[in-house]
Design a protein around this motif. Sequence first.
Motif, mmCIF file in Angstrom:
data_model
loop_
_atom_site.group_PDB
_atom_site.id
_atom_site.type_symbol
_atom_site.label_atom_id
_atom_site.label_comp_id
_atom_site.label_asym_id
_atom_site.label_seq_id
_atom_site.Cartn_x
_atom_site.Cartn_y
_atom_site.Cartn_z
ATOM 1 N N LYS A 255 0.833 -1.206 0.000
ATOM 2 C CA LYS A 255 0.000 0.000 0.000
ATOM 3 C C LYS A 255 0.864 1.252 0.000
ATOM 4 O O LYS A 255 0.519 2.261 -0.640
ATOM 5 N N GLU A 256 1.984 1.206 0.694
ATOM 6 C CA GLU A 256 2.912 2.345 0.716
ATOM 7 C C GLU A 256 3.521 2.573 -0.664
ATOM 8 O O GLU A 256 3.640 3.710 -1.125
ATOM 9 N N LEU A 257 3.893 1.504 -1.348
ATOM 10 C CA LEU A 257 4.451 1.624 -2.694
ATOM 11 C C LEU A 257 3.417 2.161 -3.681
ATOM 12 O O LEU A 257 3.743 2.932 -4.579
ATOM 13 N N GLN A 258 2.177 1.765 -3.491
ATOM 14 C CA GLN A 258 1.111 2.286 -4.348
ATOM 15 C C GLN A 258 0.912 3.785 -4.107
ATOM 16 O O GLN A 258 0.749 4.558 -5.056
ATOM 17 N N ALA A 259 0.939 4.183 -2.834
ATOM 18 C CA ALA A 259 0.747 5.596 -2.503
ATOM 19 C C ALA A 259 1.902 6.461 -3.005
ATOM 20 O O ALA A 259 1.696 7.573 -3.494
ATOM 21 N N LYS A 260 3.128 5.957 -2.894
ATOM 22 C CA LYS A 260 4.297 6.761 -3.249
ATOM 23 C C LYS A 260 4.611 6.739 -4.737
ATOM 24 O O LYS A 260 5.075 7.729 -5.303
ATOM 25 N N PHE A 261 4.392 5.592 -5.388
ATOM 26 C CA PHE A 261 4.822 5.441 -6.780
ATOM 27 C C PHE A 261 3.698 5.075 -7.738
ATOM 28 O O PHE A 261 3.929 4.984 -8.944
ATOM 29 N N GLY A 262 2.498 4.820 -7.205
ATOM 30 C CA GLY A 262 1.382 4.477 -8.068
ATOM 31 C C GLY A 262 1.382 3.053 -8.567
ATOM 32 O O GLY A 262 0.591 2.701 -9.459
#
Length: 458
Positions: A255-262
Amino acid sequence: MHDNDFKTSCHHMSTCALTGASAFFDAIPGSFMLINGPLWCYFYAMKYVEDYDASALRRFHCTQPEGNALVYGTEKDLLAGLDFVKANFTPERVFLLNNCSVSLVGDDIAGIAAKAELPFPVYAADCGGIAGDFAEGYEIALLRVIAEVKKNAEAKRDLADVSEANSKNADEAKVSENLNLETIDCKPSVNLLGLSPTYFRGEEDIKEIRRILEMAGYHINAIPGGGSAWSEIMQLPQADLNLVLRDELALKAAKELQAKFGTPYLSVGMPYGIAGTLRWLDAINAVLPAKNREAIRQEAETVNARLQFRSSNMQSLWGPLWFDNILIAAPPSEAAGIAEAVRGEWADTGNLVIHFTQDTALRPQAATKICIAGKDDGAMKETFENWSGGLVMGSSLEASRLVRLKKPFVNCNIVLPAYHEIIATDSPLCGIRGAAHLFERIWNAKLSGCMDEVKSIR
């Protein structure tokens, strides 16, 4: 640390957060772990990692803070520990990890490390046991590395902006770059999140998952905590999709990777059994199609035909693969996947009980009853006390408990600790190769029980 977390760590299959973080960082080649705490915590974490990585002893060190450090801070001991590493080792990077008691001091360990003027980068993390168990420590470590991925991406972006502004031929360069990309037959790219060599058959499972995905036509971009180099981990944003193999280890990071990098993510769990592996691959393909999925299907059908033939031969001698009871005690991804494979593909039973070692929303249809460690300890106790015989798939902890209660059972280890078995082969538990291995172990457990009955008659 909550009382329930403490019980889970000490009485089931988990360990402390310091150990989970150490296991994650150790899996990054060229890394060195400096434990800021007493020898007990250092030896505990190091020995756990050393069980799969014989070189761990050469890449762990301990600051051993003095007794008054909890009052006056650990700066003196920490700087001495960093000087020792500098004088005796040449690591590519050092991960500085606080244990439980030192975490309470509140030292700015990153700031202290900056004073040492070291020739290698130091990354600090508070991951003492008060943070929870192995899974939470692994999660802390993964998120800490993702923070560095973000810094690295921002630095590259700034450098690219400067380079483009200074280049007279920026437009021509872009056109050339696009043309080159069009000529490359790009494979869909994935990151594998939530894998660790420290799990039971962990290194073998990583290789099998990688083998299946690459054969299907995927490019494995990075496996943080599963053997990828630092440079590979820094390329996490380049993947088309993040695959979460164990929610308890990596869902928050996805979820963090999705928030930061899409980057989108897909929680798929671990693939167990022949049919289970194909369903697992189909779920990935539905989100990110691959070009060679049929190769995996053909291999699966070939292996399944062989297993069914072997099963028919053994059934003619010993009867069906039946157990009055089956107990599966493991972390969520292992327990759920293996339960579905065992009951859905190979064996039958009147009662299948799952003991999840971490809280989870998973509710496999194969289970007759589900207990969660730390929440349903009373019901778990009843499982052992009312046990009347059958197959136990867990660790040496379940086996030793049934031995003490003088209960009959046959055993198949699927998680650590496994003190009453030595394994020297490279067979995984997951995937297609793992399906054959599990099939073999379950049948041999049944045959062991049959031979015990024959011996008792004589």
